[in-house]
Design an enzyme around this catalytic site. Sequence first.
Site, short mmCIF file in Angstrom:
data_model
loop_
_atom_site.label_atom_id
_atom_site.label_comp_id
_atom_site.label_asym_id
_atom_site.label_seq_id
_atom_site.Cartn_x
_atom_site.Cartn_y
_atom_site.Cartn_z
N LYS A 83 0.86 -1.19 0.00
CA LYS A 83 0.00 0.00 0.00
C LYS A 83 0.89 1.24 0.00
O LYS A 83 1.81 1.36 0.82
CB LYS A 83 -0.86 -0.03 1.27
CG LYS A 83 -2.20 0.62 1.12
CD LYS A 83 -2.99 0.35 2.39
CE LYS A 83 -4.36 0.93 2.33
NZ LYS A 83 -5.01 0.87 3.64
C1 E4P Z 1 -8.40 1.20 3.99
O1 E4P Z 1 -7.64 0.81 3.14
C2 E4P Z 1 -8.41 2.59 4.48
O2 E4P Z 1 -7.19 2.90 5.06
C3 E4P Z 1 -9.56 2.74 5.45
O3 E4P Z 1 -10.74 2.26 4.83
C4 E4P Z 1 -9.74 4.17 5.93
O4 E4P Z 1 -10.92 4.26 6.69
P1 E4P Z 1 -11.26 5.50 7.65
O5 E4P Z 1 -11.48 6.70 6.79
O6 E4P Z 1 -12.51 5.09 8.36
O7 E4P Z 1 -10.09 5.67 8.56
#
Ligand code: E4P
Length: 214
Positions: A83
């Site tokens: 990522k």
């Molecule tokens: C997943 O890959 C993301 O980092 C996550 O869905 C972010 O979610 P949030 O906006 O609730 O922190």
Amino acid sequence: MQFFIDTADISAIKKANDMGLVNGVTTNPTLIKKAGRDHEATIREISELISGPVSVETLSEDAEGMLKEAKTYLKWGKNIVIKVIMSPEGMKAVRELSSQGHKTNVTLCFSPLQALIAAKAGATYISPFVGRLDDISHYGMELISQIRDIYDNYEFDTQILVASVRSPIHLLDAATIGADVATVPPATLMQIFNHPLTESGIKAFLEDAKAWQK
Ligand code: E4P
């Protein structure tokens, strides 16, 4: 639409996986912090438990650092997806990783042009954050439609991974638009089961069964 689970909590992942609802897992530094365990040990455990892709986020802000971290993360499991943040350096790292045949997930996407750039760099997944856009009074789901159109126009293979999901309605909209994946917090996943007619129906069937059960 595939369901990824948006958590580093092993017991929540196991619970959802037992229901056949986990095609993959996404993590980020906040979710690792919440899980309160060692990063490497947590990812290794998730990666053994789940055969689908497991996203692990790099922390460096320069491509060189990201690639160094990626090299380490790739040793933690066979299904690791790297990522990377949406940034010029991030796109350099994605281009390099994808040329080496590794899977990538570009995170913190908030605009359709950012999604276009990620696809051009060869990202496997783009993660548009719908909930965080909704939080600032933008219509997050509109971003998913725009990305779907762009990717279809140019036949990009990059998969739309709807992130920052906050409610079952986000899932419904994502599936209606044709997103490839949604990453879902465990609590939101469980909310899908809730329906008053399902609950009253179960109650009535069990009550009627008492009439003929011995
Ligand atoms: C997943 O890959 C993301 O980092 C996550 O869905 C972010 O979610 P949030 O906006 O609730 O922190």
